[in-house]
Design a protein around this motif. Sequence first.
Motif, PDB file in Angstrom:
ATOM      1  N   ASN A  29     -19.800 -35.990 -37.772  1.00 61.03           N
ATOM      2  CA  ASN A  29     -21.138 -36.428 -38.141  1.00 61.03           C
ATOM      3  C   ASN A  29     -22.104 -35.264 -37.957  1.00 61.03           C
ATOM      4  O   ASN A  29     -22.149 -34.642 -36.896  1.00 61.03           O
ATOM      5  CB  ASN A  29     -21.497 -37.591 -37.210  1.00 61.03           C
ATOM      6  N   ALA A  30     -22.859 -34.934 -38.983  1.00 59.27           N
ATOM      7  CA  ALA A  30     -23.726 -33.748 -38.924  1.00 59.27           C
ATOM      8  C   ALA A  30     -24.734 -33.853 -37.780  1.00 59.27           C
ATOM      9  O   ALA A  30     -25.024 -32.860 -37.100  1.00 59.27           O
ATOM     10  CB  ALA A  30     -24.450 -33.567 -40.252  1.00 59.27           C
ATOM     11  N   ILE A  31     -25.267 -35.057 -37.536  1.00 63.13           N
ATOM     12  CA  ILE A  31     -26.224 -35.238 -36.436  1.00 63.13           C
ATOM     13  C   ILE A  31     -25.527 -34.989 -35.097  1.00 63.13           C
ATOM     14  O   ILE A  31     -26.095 -34.387 -34.189  1.00 63.13           O
ATOM     15  CB  ILE A  31     -26.818 -36.658 -36.471  1.00 63.13           C
TER      16      ILE A  31
ATOM     17  N   PHE B 148     -34.055 -18.756 -44.111  1.00 64.08           N
ATOM     18  CA  PHE B 148     -32.997 -18.719 -45.126  1.00 64.08           C
ATOM     19  C   PHE B 148     -32.330 -20.081 -45.322  1.00 64.08           C
ATOM     20  O   PHE B 148     -31.912 -20.400 -46.432  1.00 64.08           O
ATOM     21  CB  PHE B 148     -31.937 -17.660 -44.785  1.00 64.08           C
ATOM     22  N   PHE B 149     -32.239 -20.888 -44.236  1.00 65.35           N
ATOM     23  CA  PHE B 149     -31.687 -22.241 -44.422  1.00 65.35           C
ATOM     24  C   PHE B 149     -32.484 -22.961 -45.515  1.00 65.35           C
ATOM     25  O   PHE B 149     -31.929 -23.600 -46.396  1.00 65.35           O
ATOM     26  CB  PHE B 149     -31.795 -23.076 -43.139  1.00 65.35           C
ATOM     27  N   VAL B 150     -33.819 -22.826 -45.413  1.00 69.98           N
ATOM     28  CA  VAL B 150     -34.674 -23.521 -46.381  1.00 69.98           C
ATOM     29  C   VAL B 150     -34.498 -22.922 -47.771  1.00 69.98           C
ATOM     30  O   VAL B 150     -34.384 -23.642 -48.762  1.00 69.98           O
ATOM     31  CB  VAL B 150     -36.145 -23.442 -45.943  1.00 69.98           C
ATOM     32  N   LEU B 151     -34.457 -21.573 -47.842  1.00 73.60           N
ATOM     33  CA  LEU B 151     -34.367 -20.933 -49.154  1.00 73.60           C
ATOM     34  C   LEU B 151     -33.048 -21.280 -49.851  1.00 73.60           C
ATOM     35  O   LEU B 151     -33.017 -21.475 -51.062  1.00 73.60           O
ATOM     36  CB  LEU B 151     -34.486 -19.411 -49.006  1.00 73.60           C
ATOM     37  N   LYS B 167     -24.341 -26.689 -44.731  1.00 72.69           N
ATOM     38  CA  LYS B 167     -23.217 -25.941 -44.137  1.00 72.69           C
ATOM     39  C   LYS B 167     -23.723 -24.665 -43.470  1.00 72.69           C
ATOM     40  O   LYS B 167     -23.340 -24.332 -42.342  1.00 72.69           O
ATOM     41  CB  LYS B 167     -22.193 -25.597 -45.212  1.00 72.69           C
ATOM     42  N   TYR B 168     -24.592 -23.957 -44.176  1.00 72.78           N
ATOM     43  CA  TYR B 168     -25.163 -22.722 -43.641  1.00 72.78           C
ATOM     44  C   TYR B 168     -25.900 -23.019 -42.342  1.00 72.78           C
ATOM     45  O   TYR B 168     -25.766 -22.313 -41.342  1.00 72.78           O
ATOM     46  CB  TYR B 168     -26.106 -22.128 -44.690  1.00 72.78           C
ATOM     47  N   PRO B 230     -14.127 -13.743 -38.741  1.00 72.45           N
ATOM     48  CA  PRO B 230     -13.934 -15.101 -38.218  1.00 72.45           C
ATOM     49  C   PRO B 230     -15.201 -15.951 -38.361  1.00 72.45           C
ATOM     50  O   PRO B 230     -15.139 -17.162 -38.245  1.00 72.45           O
ATOM     51  CB  PRO B 230     -13.612 -14.878 -36.745  1.00 72.45           C
ATOM     52  N   PHE B 231     -16.335 -15.336 -38.614  1.00 69.05           N
ATOM     53  CA  PHE B 231     -17.597 -16.089 -38.691  1.00 69.05           C
ATOM     54  C   PHE B 231     -18.170 -16.062 -40.105  1.00 69.05           C
ATOM     55  O   PHE B 231     -19.365 -16.141 -40.299  1.00 69.05           O
ATOM     56  CB  PHE B 231     -18.615 -15.494 -37.715  1.00 69.05           C
ATOM     57  N   HIS B 232     -17.310 -15.940 -41.106  1.00 67.54           N
ATOM     58  CA  HIS B 232     -17.804 -15.737 -42.475  1.00 67.54           C
ATOM     59  C   HIS B 232     -17.803 -17.016 -43.280  1.00 67.54           C
ATOM     60  O   HIS B 232     -18.225 -17.008 -44.429  1.00 67.54           O
ATOM     61  CB  HIS B 232     -16.893 -14.746 -43.189  1.00 67.54           C
ATOM     62  N   MET B 233     -17.331 -18.127 -42.678  1.00 72.02           N
ATOM     63  CA  MET B 233     -17.055 -19.325 -43.473  1.00 72.02           C
ATOM     64  C   MET B 233     -18.260 -19.812 -44.281  1.00 72.02           C
ATOM     65  O   MET B 233     -18.099 -20.412 -45.336  1.00 72.02           O
ATOM     66  CB  MET B 233     -16.585 -20.468 -42.565  1.00 72.02           C
ATOM     67  N   TRP B 234     -19.454 -19.559 -43.786  1.00 69.68           N
ATOM     68  CA  TRP B 234     -20.633 -20.056 -44.489  1.00 69.68           C
ATOM     69  C   TRP B 234     -20.887 -19.277 -45.772  1.00 69.68           C
ATOM     70  O   TRP B 234     -21.439 -19.816 -46.725  1.00 69.68           O
ATOM     71  CB  TRP B 234     -21.865 -19.919 -43.595  1.00 69.68           C
ATOM     72  N   ALA B 235     -20.500 -17.986 -45.780  1.00 63.60           N
ATOM     73  CA  ALA B 235     -20.993 -17.081 -46.819  1.00 63.60           C
ATOM     74  C   ALA B 235     -20.646 -17.542 -48.233  1.00 63.60           C
ATOM     75  O   ALA B 235     -21.549 -17.677 -49.060  1.00 63.60           O
ATOM     76  CB  ALA B 235     -20.507 -15.662 -46.562  1.00 63.60           C
ATOM     77  N   PRO B 236     -19.371 -17.805 -48.556  1.00 62.19           N
ATOM     78  CA  PRO B 236     -19.069 -18.181 -49.938  1.00 62.19           C
ATOM     79  C   PRO B 236     -19.802 -19.440 -50.364  1.00 62.19           C
ATOM     80  O   PRO B 236     -20.342 -19.500 -51.471  1.00 62.19           O
ATOM     81  CB  PRO B 236     -17.557 -18.419 -49.908  1.00 62.19           C
ATOM     82  N   ASP B 237     -19.850 -20.453 -49.498  1.00 61.77           N
ATOM     83  CA  ASP B 237     -20.518 -21.700 -49.852  1.00 61.77           C
ATOM     84  C   ASP B 237     -22.006 -21.483 -50.063  1.00 61.77           C
ATOM     85  O   ASP B 237     -22.582 -21.938 -51.050  1.00 61.77           O
ATOM     86  CB  ASP B 237     -20.303 -22.737 -48.744  1.00 61.77           C
ATOM     87  N   ALA B 238     -22.639 -20.770 -49.104  1.00 62.26           N
ATOM     88  CA  ALA B 238     -24.080 -20.559 -49.221  1.00 62.26           C
ATOM     89  C   ALA B 238     -24.390 -19.727 -50.453  1.00 62.26           C
ATOM     90  O   ALA B 238     -25.345 -19.989 -51.168  1.00 62.26           O
ATOM     91  CB  ALA B 238     -24.612 -19.877 -47.970  1.00 62.26           C
ATOM     92  N   TYR B 239     -23.548 -18.738 -50.739  1.00 62.87           N
ATOM     93  CA  TYR B 239     -23.807 -17.869 -51.890  1.00 62.87           C
ATOM     94  C   TYR B 239     -23.670 -18.621 -53.183  1.00 62.87           C
ATOM     95  O   TYR B 239     -24.426 -18.414 -54.121  1.00 62.87           O
ATOM     96  CB  TYR B 239     -22.828 -16.681 -51.902  1.00 62.87           C
ATOM     97  N   GLU B 240     -22.663 -19.518 -53.247  1.00 63.78           N
ATOM     98  CA  GLU B 240     -22.459 -20.230 -54.497  1.00 63.78           C
ATOM     99  C   GLU B 240     -23.554 -21.270 -54.722  1.00 63.78           C
ATOM    100  O   GLU B 240     -24.047 -21.447 -55.832  1.00 63.78           O
ATOM    101  CB  GLU B 240     -21.085 -20.911 -54.502  1.00 63.78           C
ATOM    102  N   GLY B 241     -23.956 -21.947 -53.635  1.00 62.41           N
ATOM    103  CA  GLY B 241     -24.905 -23.027 -53.788  1.00 62.41           C
ATOM    104  C   GLY B 241     -26.336 -22.570 -53.954  1.00 62.41           C
ATOM    105  O   GLY B 241     -27.121 -23.216 -54.629  1.00 62.41           O
ATOM    106  N   ALA B 242     -26.699 -21.455 -53.334  1.00 60.08           N
ATOM    107  CA  ALA B 242     -28.091 -21.015 -53.337  1.00 60.08           C
ATOM    108  C   ALA B 242     -28.513 -20.583 -54.731  1.00 60.08           C
ATOM    109  O   ALA B 242     -27.675 -20.218 -55.553  1.00 60.08           O
ATOM    110  CB  ALA B 242     -28.266 -19.858 -52.372  1.00 60.08           C
TER     111      ALA B 242
END
Lengths: 104, 491
Positions: A29-31, B148-151, B167-168, B230-242
Amino acid sequence: MSNLYFYTVIIVSLVLFLIGVYGVLTRRNAIGILMAIEIMFNAANINLVAFNKFMHLEASIGIIFPIFIITLAAAETAVGLALILAIYRNIKSVNVEKMELLKW
Amino acid sequence: MTKGFIPEAIMQGLLALTPEVFVLCLAFFIIIADLILPVKSKRNILDIAAVGLTGALLLTIGALFQQGMYIFNNALVVDSFARFFKIIILVSAVFMLLMSRDYKALENNKIGEYTALVVLVTLGMMLMAGASDLLMLFLSIEFVSIVFFVLVGFVKKDSKSREAAVKYFLIGAFSSAVFVYGASFLVGVTGASSFPSIQQYLIAHGISNLFIVGLLLMLVGFGFKIALVPFHMWAPDAYEGAPAPVTAFLSVASKSAGVAVLIRTFLAILPDNSNVNLILALLAAITMTVGNLVALTQNNAKRLLAYSGIAHVGFIMMGFVAYGLFGVQSVLIYTLAYLFTNMGAFAFVIAIYNKTGSDDIRDYGGLSLVSPALAFVFFVFLISLAGVPPTAGFLGKLLVLGAAIDSGYTWLAVIGVLNSVVSLYFYARIAYFMYFAKEKKITEAIKPSLSLNIIIYSSLFMVLYICLLPEQFLNLAKKTVQLLTGSFHGY
């Protein structure tokens, strides 16, 4: 005596940190993940204050730093909740496993 | 002591931070302009911001080689190294604003907010590049992350954008919590938070295990910022979605700012670097390999560039692992090359997206027939990403590999070369679809708008210029590193 007390406090903060990490890794759950992250921030706060009290009584940075952390954690949570709310309107769920548009 | 209203020390600090103060005023100006201007002419706000940031850029370039100094009780340091990264950040911010001008997914009535956020995040990254205090470091990193979360989630209609933002956010908040837990050990052990005081403590008392543990936990935060493996998991998703301009900005500016703080922190508060360096070298090797191997199968252009960006971070880390004058110098050149190459490539992705509405590289077929000149320029950017002469990417890779061999990391250099070969495949795959694909999806000539053309051709110029006449850039990088303030090693 005070040395023993110091280690107790540090261990408490370590346990809090690990609870936070466990929560982030197991919650779906995200929360819930957000709450676990808050616990991790508080572990850092306890650490800072404890080190300041027992090792560097003359320094004030250990007291000032947590104030900033608390403020920032609040700001981060505000933005996070807004984002989670936005995605809830789309998929009617806050379960991170349901967020599967973006993969590999 | 205090003359007039403002104390002298604060006045001196503000003077040294003229570009930052300027950018802050610009942000407030934009918020006001957003309230006043009618919806139809809101796109002009982007131009105002671009002009303003260009002004800040000129201010920074003018002061590039001024003597470095600490300001605001050692909270910030203003030296050539910080200014070099500020220039990179400002250039990419200006490019990003130009790209946004005709990016279709952005609605007119949101432009004001969007621009204000971009200008503020630029300010945050400029502060990040100069942070020399753990508190300041934490605050500026959080500042940049939160904006950046907002952007990333800015396009509300697009559910991909929202998902990317969540996710980011979750990974970002987690890594910043780990970061601050590590920083608490550093502050706890040394009883100080500014780098000069920590240095003094370490010289007097030596380094303890707890200190190293704290530093490694902090590495998680840095690793997240620059998308280390090991901490890159956000990058592809954030890059594709943004939105694509944000992706370009995220991949260049946020990454360079992360590299800047990482280098400064490790140079300033790690006297003996051998053990930690081995960990960094391993991370660099894993980062390069994972980035390149996963990129092989990607079809979305933004996602492919995300993985290629991860691989590039591996190369940057390789230069940093080499330490020393040559190592840091190679990192600077590599970052400069990466800036122009990546911005050029993203400008193409946006130009094609504006025409066809697709980011899929399989839809690039026929590009070479309808607009051969553009296809060739895109090809130049691709080979620069792959590191083939005569492009800036080649010079960057050459220097980084040279620095690694120079300091005895031959195995790392070998992995780097092998990775270069692998990366050639997926860059060539884009070129293949452009030139030889049977299905011709693009049937009309692509005409990038004026602002995209400015980005494409100025980037092309710089990419070729850096490689063909490298001498002045090498001198610039060398001088920048020599003027680096507050390093343990002293160049």
